[in-house]
Write a protein that holds these residues in place. Structure first.
Motif, mmCIF file in Angstrom:
data_model
loop_
_atom_site.group_PDB
_atom_site.id
_atom_site.type_symbol
_atom_site.label_atom_id
_atom_site.label_comp_id
_atom_site.label_asym_id
_atom_site.label_seq_id
_atom_site.Cartn_x
_atom_site.Cartn_y
_atom_site.Cartn_z
ATOM 1 N N ILE A 238 -81.138 -13.865 13.335
ATOM 2 C CA ILE A 238 -80.598 -15.205 13.067
ATOM 3 C C ILE A 238 -81.629 -16.233 13.490
ATOM 4 O O ILE A 238 -81.897 -16.419 14.678
ATOM 5 N N GLY A 239 -82.241 -16.886 12.505
ATOM 6 C CA GLY A 239 -83.271 -17.890 12.771
ATOM 7 C C GLY A 239 -84.634 -17.430 12.303
ATOM 8 O O GLY A 239 -85.080 -16.337 12.659
ATOM 9 N N ALA A 240 -85.297 -18.273 11.489
ATOM 10 C CA ALA A 240 -86.613 -17.913 10.946
ATOM 11 C C ALA A 240 -87.712 -18.786 11.518
ATOM 12 O O ALA A 240 -88.688 -19.119 10.850
ATOM 13 N N GLY A 241 -87.549 -19.189 12.783
ATOM 14 C CA GLY A 241 -88.611 -19.897 13.485
ATOM 15 C C GLY A 241 -89.631 -18.917 14.028
ATOM 16 O O GLY A 241 -89.650 -17.738 13.635
ATOM 17 N N PRO A 242 -90.496 -19.353 14.953
ATOM 18 C CA PRO A 242 -91.543 -18.463 15.472
ATOM 19 C C PRO A 242 -91.020 -17.142 16.026
ATOM 20 O O PRO A 242 -91.589 -16.086 15.762
ATOM 21 N N LEU B 265 -92.905 -1.558 11.834
ATOM 22 C CA LEU B 265 -92.402 -0.304 12.378
ATOM 23 C C LEU B 265 -91.580 0.472 11.348
ATOM 24 O O LEU B 265 -90.992 1.505 11.664
ATOM 25 N N GLY B 266 -91.514 -0.038 10.126
ATOM 26 C CA GLY B 266 -90.815 0.649 9.051
ATOM 27 C C GLY B 266 -89.322 0.410 9.020
ATOM 28 O O GLY B 266 -88.587 1.176 8.380
ATOM 29 N N LYS B 267 -88.858 -0.646 9.663
ATOM 30 C CA LYS B 267 -87.425 -0.918 9.727
ATOM 31 C C LYS B 267 -86.982 -1.838 8.581
ATOM 32 O O LYS B 267 -87.759 -2.630 8.065
ATOM 33 N N THR B 268 -85.708 -1.713 8.202
ATOM 34 C CA THR B 268 -85.140 -2.645 7.231
ATOM 35 C C THR B 268 -84.675 -3.888 7.984
ATOM 36 O O THR B 268 -84.004 -3.786 9.023
ATOM 37 N N VAL B 269 -85.038 -5.056 7.445
ATOM 38 C CA VAL B 269 -84.836 -6.305 8.196
ATOM 39 C C VAL B 269 -84.273 -7.388 7.287
ATOM 40 O O VAL B 269 -84.698 -7.546 6.138
ATOM 41 N N ALA B 270 -83.333 -8.148 7.828
ATOM 42 C CA ALA B 270 -82.845 -9.365 7.174
ATOM 43 C C ALA B 270 -82.965 -10.526 8.150
ATOM 44 O O ALA B 270 -82.793 -10.356 9.367
ATOM 45 N N VAL B 271 -83.278 -11.705 7.616
ATOM 46 C CA VAL B 271 -83.357 -12.920 8.415
ATOM 47 C C VAL B 271 -82.462 -13.971 7.770
ATOM 48 O O VAL B 271 -82.589 -14.247 6.569
ATOM 49 N N ALA B 272 -81.564 -14.556 8.551
ATOM 50 C CA ALA B 272 -80.710 -15.641 8.064
ATOM 51 C C ALA B 272 -81.229 -16.966 8.604
ATOM 52 O O ALA B 272 -81.488 -17.091 9.807
ATOM 53 N N GLU B 273 -81.389 -17.947 7.734
ATOM 54 C CA GLU B 273 -81.890 -19.265 8.132
ATOM 55 C C GLU B 273 -81.142 -20.340 7.355
ATOM 56 O O GLU B 273 -81.099 -20.310 6.131
ATOM 57 N N ARG B 274 -80.558 -21.300 8.072
ATOM 58 C CA ARG B 274 -79.776 -22.351 7.397
ATOM 59 C C ARG B 274 -80.632 -23.557 7.022
ATOM 60 O O ARG B 274 -80.182 -24.409 6.253
ATOM 61 N N ARG B 275 -81.853 -23.624 7.580
ATOM 62 C CA ARG B 275 -82.744 -24.734 7.224
ATOM 63 C C ARG B 275 -84.028 -24.140 6.636
ATOM 64 O O ARG B 275 -84.003 -23.190 5.883
ATOM 65 N N GLU B 276 -85.186 -24.686 7.033
ATOM 66 C CA GLU B 276 -86.448 -24.193 6.479
ATOM 67 C C GLU B 276 -86.993 -23.065 7.350
ATOM 68 O O GLU B 276 -86.815 -23.062 8.569
ATOM 69 N N GLY C 80 -78.479 -19.613 4.705
ATOM 70 C CA GLY C 80 -77.119 -19.964 5.077
ATOM 71 C C GLY C 80 -76.910 -19.923 6.577
ATOM 72 O O GLY C 80 -77.831 -19.593 7.349
ATOM 73 N N THR C 81 -75.712 -20.263 7.007
ATOM 74 C CA THR C 81 -75.356 -20.306 8.421
ATOM 75 C C THR C 81 -74.789 -18.966 8.854
ATOM 76 O O THR C 81 -73.791 -18.492 8.288
ATOM 77 N N ALA C 82 -75.428 -18.354 9.837
ATOM 78 C CA ALA C 82 -75.023 -17.030 10.299
ATOM 79 C C ALA C 82 -74.151 -17.132 11.546
ATOM 80 O O ALA C 82 -74.266 -18.073 12.338
ATOM 81 N N ARG C 83 -73.279 -16.121 11.716
ATOM 82 C CA ARG C 83 -72.447 -16.032 12.903
ATOM 83 C C ARG C 83 -72.294 -14.574 13.295
ATOM 84 O O ARG C 83 -72.107 -13.707 12.432
ATOM 85 N N VAL C 84 -72.397 -14.314 14.589
ATOM 86 C CA VAL C 84 -72.183 -12.959 15.102
ATOM 87 C C VAL C 84 -70.673 -12.728 15.180
ATOM 88 O O VAL C 84 -69.953 -13.440 15.900
#
Length: 448
Positions: free
Chosen positions: A9-13, A25-36, A111-115
């Motif tokens: 959650i978050g595509a900052g640094p 490391l060969g992992k499947t990854v998703a990143v959620a970002e509501r802004r830039e 979009g806006t992510a929530r745990v």
């Protein structure tokens, strides 16, 4: 329901570096970002500020270089063009991050992510599962409870970097930390009337005392009004703009402004981040983590500005992310996070790592301080450096380098090498044997 090895959650640094590290490391990854993508650093912090600093310094050099034989008659500043160039820089770098995501097969979700619970995340209603979740949501400017902060013309760094107040002739800055002094540098270089109001005893209060003192004198010499121990009580609107009331030495005073910049710290972006029943232990919104950056909720980790007791710096978040991802998946850690260098991009630049002499004294630790002045360094004099120095702090018993504080041209570039020297355990004798090239500012580190 789509499943990932890691959901961020978050595509900052912190977020984008974690994504790329996990992809390696060969992992499947998703990143959620509501802004830039790029977060605060790229879009509302480090990068746009440095782009403005470059433009403003170029203007100051053009209009104050008569002693060099340079006369730039009729030089002018186009603020709109400055900001346009800043946006071009950030747009280009954002595109680079998105290209890296595509190359690493990282899925970017807007979009806006929530745990929702262990291993469960929602993004604007869509549901996902993951073996591990990483919170890298970043922070936003804090707004202290000062009456009048909601008036037109009162801005945070976010708004000022978006252009609101950029043409103000009189700018009052509440807060003399890194953000405050860098904006003071930008707008004083552009010829604006700048006032800094800092509630603490000195600007850059968490850095070496001599750095604070020198920077105060340099700013005042350039026409910046610096008030420390100055608590702002309220802001009022008037026909001429804004009036900022403050107390200094038990006396109420006021200063007039077209724009007031509030930069008194940042708060974590953790509100509404967790569904009811899925909250993690926190304090003032900052998340508690263990040495592996795992929160109190199993499989949920956090790095960067949201971490309690952490350092709110982009490179801190990036390297926490690398260690956190490797801890999640059983790989050896890469980074020594006990030493995080800090930089301030004033003129001259300021950089520090490790401990100061005052901190050593407070800890009853005996140290030796070796200090050199920029006034004795040929390259610094050529570059017109003012009141600069380098301090190297050595442990008295072992001779090992334990700290460095620089205030000189290119300090931010030099501090990385000194950080490596501390990590590598270099001693005073080893540095003394080192040959530094001439003429360079790095000669200031020579101990002979």
């Amino acid at each position: 329901m789509t499943h990932f090895d890691l959901f961020i959650i978050g595509a900052g640094p912190g977020g984008y570096v974690a994504a790329l590290e996990a992809a390696k490391l060969g992992k499947t990854v998703a990143v959620a970002e509501r802004r830039e993508v790029g977060g605060t650093c790229l879009n509302r912090g480090c990068i746009p500020t440095k782009a403005l600093l470059r433009a403003a310094r170029t203007y100051r050099l053009a209009t104050h270089s008569q002693e060099l034989g340079i006369h730039a008659d009729g030089a002018s500043c186009d603020t709109a063009a400055m900001y346009r160039r800043t946006r071009e820089v950030t747009d280009s770098l954002r595109g680079g991050i998105e290209a890296l995501f595509k190359r690493g097969k990282v899925e970017l979700l807007r979009g806006t992510a929530r745990v929702e619970g262990p291993g469960r995340v929602s993004v604007d209603g869509g549901e996902y599962t993951a073996d591990r979740i990483l919170i890298a949501a970043g922070s936003r400017p804090a707004r202290p409870p000062i009456p009048g902060l909601d008036l037109p013309g009162v801005v945070t760094s976010d708004e000022l970097l978006a252009g609101r107040g950029a043409d103000a002739r009189r700018l009052v800055i509440i807060g003399g930390g890194v953000i405050g002094v860098e904006f003071a540098q930008v707008f004083s270089d552009l010829g604006r009337e700048i006032t800094i109001l800092e509630a603490l005893p000195r600007i850059l209060n968490n850095m070496d005392r001599e750095i604070s003192q020198n920077l105060t004198m340099i700013l005042k010499k350039r026409g910046v009004s610096v008030h420390t121990g100055a608590g702002v009580s309220r802001i009022e609107a008037d026909e001429g703009g804004l009036t900022c009331f403050y107390t200094e030495k038990e006396q109420e005073a006021r200063v007039f402004a077209d724009c007031v910049l509030v930069c008194t710290g940042r708060k974590p972006e953790t509100e509404q981040l967790f569904a009811p029943g899925a909250e993690v232990p926190s304090e003032r919104g900052f998340l508690r983590v263990n040495s592996d950056f795992e929160t109190g909720l199993s499989g949920v980790y956090a790095v960067g500005d949201v971490v309690l007791g952490g350092i709110q710096l982009a490179h801190a978040a990036e390297n926490q992310a690398k260690n956190a991802v490797r801890a999640m998946f059983g790989a050896p850690r890469l980074k020594d996070l006990s030493l995080i260098p800090a930089c301030v991009f004033t003129d001259p630049e300021i950089a520090a790592v490790g401990i100061t002499a005052d901190e050593a004294k407070a800890a009853d630790r005996e140290v030796i301080v070796r200090k050199s002045l920029t006034s004795a360094n040929g390259k610094s004099v050529v570059e017109g450096a003012e009141r600069g120095f380098a301090k190297l702090v050595f442990d008295r018993a072992s001779g090992v380098l334990v700290g460095a504080q620089l205030m000189c041209p290119h300090a931010a570039e030099m501090i990385g090498g000194l950080t490596a020297a501390i990590v590598g355990g270099l001693t005073e004798a080893q540095i003394e044997r080192t040959v530094f090239p001439h003429p360079t500012v790095s000669e200031i580190l020579s101990l002979d």
